[in-house]
Design an enzyme around this catalytic site. Structure first.
Site, PDB file in Angstrom:
ATOM      1  N   GLY A  48      30.499 -10.465  42.751  1.00 12.36           N
ATOM      2  CA  GLY A  48      31.761 -10.185  42.072  1.00 12.36           C
ATOM      3  C   GLY A  48      31.665  -8.860  41.336  1.00 12.36           C
ATOM      4  N   PHE A  49      31.707  -8.911  40.009  1.00 15.41           N
ATOM      5  CA  PHE A  49      31.650  -7.710  39.173  1.00 15.41           C
ATOM      6  C   PHE A  49      32.779  -6.749  39.523  1.00 15.41           C
ATOM      7  CE2 PHE A  49      27.512  -9.623  39.124  1.00 15.41           C
ATOM      8  CZ  PHE A  49      27.174  -9.592  37.782  1.00 15.41           C
ATOM      9  N   HIS A  50      33.974  -7.298  39.555  1.00 18.73           N
ATOM     10  CA  HIS A  50      35.154  -6.458  39.764  1.00 18.73           C
ATOM     11  C   HIS A  50      36.399  -7.203  39.283  1.00 18.73           C
ATOM     12  CE1 HIS A  50      35.015  -8.764  43.670  1.00 18.73           C
ATOM     13  NE2 HIS A  50      36.293  -8.906  43.365  1.00 18.73           N
ATOM     14  N   ALA A  51      37.475  -6.457  39.177  1.00 19.97           N
ATOM     15  CA  ALA A  51      38.803  -7.035  38.931  1.00 19.97           C
ATOM     16  C   ALA A  51      39.722  -6.489  40.010  1.00 19.97           C
ATOM     17  CB  ALA A  51      39.308  -6.643  37.547  1.00 19.97           C
ATOM     18  N   ARG A  96      35.762 -10.700  37.162  1.00 15.27           N
ATOM     19  CA  ARG A  96      35.039 -11.916  37.540  1.00 15.27           C
ATOM     20  C   ARG A  96      33.617 -11.615  37.986  1.00 15.27           C
ATOM     21  NH1 ARG A  96      38.570 -12.079  41.875  1.00 15.27           N
ATOM     22  NH2 ARG A  96      39.972 -11.316  40.263  1.00 15.27           N
TER      23      ARG A  96
END
Ligand code: TYD
Length: 134
Positions: A48-51, A96
């Site tokens: 994840g580690f993004h929006a 997230r």
């Protein structure tokens, strides 16, 4: 206000086992344009580690378990996904991160739009700046 919005998916079960049906704009609040699933994630790996700027998603852990962190720039919440009949709704502009995938985890993702790399915000600093600007 909590960032965690569960969608209860009706389960049809009998002596043969269980069945869950997912229908866009019926038990999912958007028309489903894309489905993908994440599996075979090694333990210790985080994803994840993004929006997304303009994307709604529902995550369903159809097998095994994992943990999802949601963050809107003000509130950060962590939630365990381990039920095939519960969908986690993630709205746009929500950072997230996904952790602690069990070996048998299959994470099904329903998305409101086709894949578009331009919709991703992959830098947490950029995400915070965008959230603060409104
Ligand atoms: P990535 O966004 O890094 O996955 P995660 O958010 O789980 O960490 O996606 C991994 C790769 O898959 C990347 O090369 C982009 C590609 N991909 C698609 O082609 N289509 C999709 O719908 C998704 C979600 C990813």
């Amino acid at each position: 206000m909590s960032l965690v919005h569960w969608i209860e998916l009706p389960k049809f079960g009998d002596s043969r086992g269980s069945l869950i049906a997912i229908e866009g704009k019926r038990n999912i609040p958007f028309a489903i344009k894309r489905v993908y699933y994440i599996y075979d994630t090694q333990s210790g790996v985080a994803r994840g580690f993004h929006a997304h700027q303009n994307l709604q998603q529902v995550l369903v852990c159809v097998s095994g378990s994992c943990r999802v962190v949601l963050d809107n720039g003000e509130v950060r919440e962590s939630v365990d996904l381990d039920s095939a009949h519960l969908g986690l709704l993630i709205n746009d502009m929500t950072w997230r991160e996904m952790y602690d995938f069990s070996g048998d985890c299959v994470l099904l993702v329903l998305a409101s739009a086709y894949y578009d790399e331009a919709d991703y915000i992959r830098s947490y600093e950029e995400f915070l700046a965008k959230v603060e600007k409104g």
